[in-house]
Motif scaffolding. Structure first.
Motif, PDB file in Angstrom:
ATOM      1  N   VAL A   1      -4.998   1.226   7.118  1.00 52.42           N
ATOM      2  CA  VAL A   1      -3.676   0.796   6.675  1.00 52.42           C
ATOM      3  C   VAL A   1      -2.880   2.037   6.267  1.00 52.42           C
ATOM      4  CG1 VAL A   1      -2.415  -0.571   4.967  1.00 52.42           C
ATOM      5  CG2 VAL A   1      -4.595  -1.406   5.860  1.00 52.42           C
ATOM      6  N   ASP A   2      -1.703   2.214   6.861  1.00 51.16           N
ATOM      7  CA  ASP A   2      -0.873   3.361   6.517  1.00 51.16           C
ATOM      8  C   ASP A   2      -0.038   3.059   5.286  1.00 51.16           C
ATOM      9  OD1 ASP A   2      -1.730   5.010   8.563  1.00 51.16           O
ATOM     10  OD2 ASP A   2      -0.234   4.260   9.973  1.00 51.16           O
ATOM     11  N   GLY A   3      -0.213   3.855   4.257  1.00 48.89           N
ATOM     12  CA  GLY A   3       0.581   3.714   3.049  1.00 48.89           C
ATOM     13  C   GLY A   3       1.932   4.381   3.195  1.00 48.89           C
ATOM     14  N   SER A   4       2.902   3.908   2.458  1.00 44.65           N
ATOM     15  CA  SER A   4       4.280   4.393   2.608  1.00 44.65           C
ATOM     16  C   SER A   4       4.484   5.832   2.120  1.00 44.65           C
ATOM     17  CB  SER A   4       5.241   3.448   1.880  1.00 44.65           C
ATOM     18  OG  SER A   4       4.901   3.348   0.514  1.00 44.65           O
ATOM     19  N   PHE A   5       3.540   6.399   1.352  1.00 46.56           N
ATOM     20  CA  PHE A   5       3.678   7.777   0.863  1.00 46.56           C
ATOM     21  C   PHE A   5       2.726   8.754   1.564  1.00 46.56           C
ATOM     22  CE2 PHE A   5       5.987   5.701  -2.450  1.00 46.56           C
ATOM     23  CZ  PHE A   5       6.870   6.661  -2.915  1.00 46.56           C
ATOM     24  N   GLU A   6       2.004   8.297   2.552  1.00 42.68           N
ATOM     25  CA  GLU A   6       1.007   9.157   3.192  1.00 42.68           C
ATOM     26  C   GLU A   6       1.615  10.326   3.948  1.00 42.68           C
ATOM     27  OE1 GLU A   6      -2.028   6.911   5.247  1.00 42.68           O
ATOM     28  OE2 GLU A   6      -2.301   5.636   3.490  1.00 42.68           O
ATOM     29  N   GLY A   7       2.849  10.220   4.394  1.00 46.00           N
ATOM     30  CA  GLY A   7       3.501  11.309   5.112  1.00 46.00           C
ATOM     31  C   GLY A   7       4.366  12.200   4.236  1.00 46.00           C
ATOM     32  N   ASP A   8       4.414  11.932   2.936  1.00 46.82           N
ATOM     33  CA  ASP A   8       5.250  12.706   2.017  1.00 46.82           C
ATOM     34  C   ASP A   8       4.577  14.056   1.743  1.00 46.82           C
ATOM     35  OD1 ASP A   8       6.400  13.807  -0.379  1.00 46.82           O
ATOM     36  OD2 ASP A   8       7.188  11.818  -0.871  1.00 46.82           O
ATOM     37  N   SER A   9       5.235  15.148   2.150  1.00 44.48           N
ATOM     38  CA  SER A   9       4.623  16.476   2.016  1.00 44.48           C
ATOM     39  C   SER A   9       4.413  16.884   0.557  1.00 44.48           C
ATOM     40  CB  SER A   9       5.463  17.528   2.738  1.00 44.48           C
ATOM     41  OG  SER A   9       6.749  17.605   2.172  1.00 44.48           O
TER      42      SER A   9
ATOM     43  N   SER B   1      -7.283  12.333   2.765  1.00 44.58           N
ATOM     44  CA  SER B   1      -8.387  11.395   2.661  1.00 44.58           C
ATOM     45  C   SER B   1      -9.367  11.666   3.794  1.00 44.58           C
ATOM     46  CB  SER B   1      -7.868   9.955   2.744  1.00 44.58           C
ATOM     47  OG  SER B   1      -8.946   9.049   2.686  1.00 44.58           O
ATOM     48  N   SER B   2     -10.637  11.846   3.420  1.00 40.01           N
ATOM     49  CA  SER B   2     -11.664  12.110   4.411  1.00 40.01           C
ATOM     50  C   SER B   2     -13.012  11.730   3.815  1.00 40.01           C
ATOM     51  CB  SER B   2     -11.650  13.582   4.799  1.00 40.01           C
ATOM     52  OG  SER B   2     -12.685  13.863   5.702  1.00 40.01           O
ATOM     53  N   GLY B   3     -13.734  10.864   4.503  1.00 36.89           N
ATOM     54  CA  GLY B   3     -15.037  10.442   3.995  1.00 36.89           C
ATOM     55  C   GLY B   3     -14.887   9.760   2.651  1.00 36.89           C
ATOM     56  N   SER B   4     -15.437  10.378   1.605  1.00 40.64           N
ATOM     57  CA  SER B   4     -15.365   9.787   0.263  1.00 40.64           C
ATOM     58  C   SER B   4     -14.305  10.447  -0.612  1.00 40.64           C
ATOM     59  CB  SER B   4     -16.725   9.872  -0.417  1.00 40.64           C
ATOM     60  OG  SER B   4     -17.086  11.224  -0.609  1.00 40.64           O
TER      61      SER B   4
ATOM     62  N   ILE C   1       0.836  -1.197   0.000  1.00 38.72           N
ATOM     63  CA  ILE C   1       0.000   0.000   0.000  1.00 38.72           C
ATOM     64  C   ILE C   1       0.878   1.257   0.000  1.00 38.72           C
ATOM     65  CG2 ILE C   1      -1.739   1.310   1.279  1.00 38.72           C
ATOM     66  CD1 ILE C   1      -2.914  -1.238   0.177  1.00 38.72           C
ATOM     67  N   LEU C   2       0.585   2.165  -0.962  1.00 40.29           N
ATOM     68  CA  LEU C   2       1.280   3.451  -1.044  1.00 40.29           C
ATOM     69  C   LEU C   2       0.428   4.568  -0.436  1.00 40.29           C
ATOM     70  CD1 LEU C   2       2.617   3.115  -4.704  1.00 40.29           C
ATOM     71  CD2 LEU C   2       3.784   2.509  -2.568  1.00 40.29           C
ATOM     72  N   LEU C   3      -0.869   4.571  -0.750  1.00 34.30           N
ATOM     73  CA  LEU C   3      -1.848   5.518  -0.206  1.00 34.30           C
ATOM     74  C   LEU C   3      -3.137   4.754   0.022  1.00 34.30           C
ATOM     75  CD1 LEU C   3      -1.328   8.517  -2.692  1.00 34.30           C
ATOM     76  CD2 LEU C   3      -0.376   8.309  -0.382  1.00 34.30           C
TER      77      LEU C   3
END
Length: 161
Positions: A112-120, A126-129, A105-107
Motif C-alpha cells: 500500500v502506497d502511503g501519501s507521504f512516501e515520496g516526500d523527500s 522501508s526494507s525488511g524489518s 495510510i501515510l507511510l
C-alpha cells in the motif's frame, strides 16, 4: 653582518605568521562544532508484538522517550524534526503503517502506497524489518496513529510535540 640583520627583521614576521595560523584554525574548528548542533536527532525504537493483538515498544535508543516500554498499543509522543528508525519484529506477518485520523495510510511497509512516501523531507525508507522517516511538520499535521495492516487490533495513538 647584513644577513644577520635581515634575519633579525624577518624572525618577528615569521613568528606573527605562525601565531595567526593557530587563531585561524581555532575559528575553523569552532564553526565545525556549531555544525554538530544542527545534526538531526535520531531515535531508534524496537517495535515488538503480542501475537496478533498488539504492538509494544521493547527498546528506545536516543534522546527522547517516545512511549512507555513494554505496554501494549501504547500512545507514542513524537517530536517534529526527529528521525525515527524503527525495527519491526515479525514485520513480514505484522506490516507496520502510520495513518491519519481517517485511517488513510501515510507511510506503510507493505504494498500500500502511503501519501507521504515520496516526500523527500520525510525521507521514508522501508526494507525488511526496518521502517524509518523524519517527522516533518506537514507529516505531523496529518499523523494520528500506527497500525498493523493485517491485524486491525494492533493499533495505537500518536501525539506530537
Amino acid at each position: 653582518m647584513i644577513n644577520f640583520r635581515k634575519l633579525l627583521l624577518f624572525l618577528p614576521i615569521l613568528f606573527l605568521a605562525f601565531s595567526c595560523q593557530d587563531d585561524v584554525e581555532d575559528v575553523v574548528n569552532d564553526d565545525d562544532d556549531n555544525q554538530d548542533d544542527n545534526d538531526i536527532n535520531i531515535v531508534e525504537m524496537t517495535v515488538d508484538n503480542s501475537g496478533s493483538s498488539a504492538y509494544f515498544v521493547s527498546a528506545i535508543n536516543g534522546d527522547e522517550d517516545a512511549t512507555t516500554l513494554n505496554e501494549d498499543n501504547s500512545t507514542w509522543d513524537l517530536t517534529v524534526g526527529t528521525r525515527y528508525e524503527l525495527t519491526i519484529t515479525n514485520a513480514s506477518v505484522h506490516p507496520f503503517a502510520l495513518r491519519d485520523s481517517e485511517n488513510n495510510i501515510l507511510l506503510s511497509m507493505n504494498s500500500v502506497d502511503g501519501s507521504f512516501e515520496g516526500d523527500s523531507e520525510v525521507d521514508f525508507q522501508s526494507s525488511g524489518s526496518s521502517f524509518s522517516f523524519t517527522l516533518t511538520q506537514t507529516l505531523a499535521d496529518e499523523l494520528n496513529n500506527y497500525v498493523c495492516t493485517i491485524h486491525s487490533g494492533m493499533t495505537g495513538s500518536i501525539t506530537i510535540n
